[in-house]
Motif scaffolding. Structure first.
Motif, PDB file in Angstrom:
ATOM      1  N   ALA A 176     106.980 -56.786  19.442  1.00  0.00           N
ATOM      2  CA  ALA A 176     108.394 -56.940  19.099  1.00  0.00           C
ATOM      3  C   ALA A 176     109.301 -56.725  20.312  1.00  0.00           C
ATOM      4  CB  ALA A 176     108.775 -55.977  17.977  1.00  0.00           C
ATOM      5  N   THR A 177     109.005 -55.740  21.142  1.00  0.00           N
ATOM      6  CA  THR A 177     109.862 -55.497  22.301  1.00  0.00           C
ATOM      7  C   THR A 177     109.718 -56.611  23.331  1.00  0.00           C
ATOM      8  OG1 THR A 177     108.231 -54.008  23.309  1.00  0.00           O
ATOM      9  CG2 THR A 177     109.992 -52.984  22.010  1.00  0.00           C
ATOM     10  N   VAL A 178     108.512 -57.133  23.486  1.00  0.00           N
ATOM     11  CA  VAL A 178     108.317 -58.265  24.400  1.00  0.00           C
ATOM     12  C   VAL A 178     109.072 -59.485  23.882  1.00  0.00           C
ATOM     13  CG1 VAL A 178     106.617 -59.912  25.291  1.00  0.00           C
ATOM     14  CG2 VAL A 178     106.159 -57.469  25.396  1.00  0.00           C
ATOM     15  N   GLU A 179     109.006 -59.720  22.587  1.00  0.00           N
ATOM     16  CA  GLU A 179     109.720 -60.852  21.992  1.00  0.00           C
ATOM     17  C   GLU A 179     111.232 -60.677  22.154  1.00  0.00           C
ATOM     18  OE1 GLU A 179     110.478 -64.459  19.961  1.00  0.00           O
ATOM     19  OE2 GLU A 179     108.763 -63.691  21.083  1.00  0.00           O
ATOM     20  N   ALA A 180     111.730 -59.464  21.987  1.00  0.00           N
ATOM     21  CA  ALA A 180     113.165 -59.216  22.179  1.00  0.00           C
ATOM     22  C   ALA A 180     113.568 -59.527  23.620  1.00  0.00           C
ATOM     23  CB  ALA A 180     113.501 -57.766  21.829  1.00  0.00           C
ATOM     24  N   ARG A 181     112.764 -59.076  24.569  1.00  0.00           N
ATOM     25  CA  ARG A 181     113.054 -59.369  25.983  1.00  0.00           C
ATOM     26  C   ARG A 181     113.033 -60.876  26.242  1.00  0.00           C
ATOM     27  NH1 ARG A 181     112.724 -54.745  29.211  1.00  0.00           N
ATOM     28  NH2 ARG A 181     111.682 -52.997  28.202  1.00  0.00           N
ATOM     29  N   ARG A 182     112.044 -61.553  25.693  1.00  0.00           N
ATOM     30  CA  ARG A 182     111.916 -63.000  25.896  1.00  0.00           C
ATOM     31  C   ARG A 182     113.148 -63.718  25.350  1.00  0.00           C
ATOM     32  NH1 ARG A 182     111.043 -67.441  23.423  1.00  0.00           N
ATOM     33  NH2 ARG A 182     110.699 -66.491  21.398  1.00  0.00           N
TER      34      ARG A 182
END
Length: 109
Positions: free
Chosen positions: A60-66
């Protein structure tokens, strides 16, 4: 440890009280995502049964950054990074850079 965890919760509640839809800077968003990742990794010591939940938070945090165009570790920002999830912190992997919550947060630079 309980006292430190309590302080984290109080800080998170304080941030939630201050958060406004248009008040987020990129730096503040990065700081919050770094904090989420750090806390999630810290839960690794609480038991292996949390591995699936920890993986979901990391995704989820990687997706938010992306979605926000923020670089993930050494990857380029934006959708071209393929949604890579950073691996667990280990030898040779640096912890997230520590910095304040961004301008406008009382008591933080």
């Amino acid at each position: 440890m309980e006292k430190a965890a309590e302080q984290v919760v109080e800080s998170a509640c304080h941030l939630a009280d201050l958060a406004a839809p248009n008040g987020w800077s990129t730096t503040a968003v990065e700081d919050v995502l770094d904090a989420i990742e750090t806390l999630t990794e810290t839960l690794g010591g609480a038991g292996a049964e949390l591995a699936q939940a920890r993986a979901a938070v990391a995704t989820a945090t990687v997706e938010a950054r992306r979605r926000l165009g923020i670089a993930v570790d050494d990857q380029a920002p934006g959708p071209d990074n393929g949604g890579l999830v950073p691996g667990p912190r280990g030898p040779g992997r640096k912890p997230p850079r520590r910095r304040g919550l961004g301008p406008g947060i009382p008591g933080h630079p």
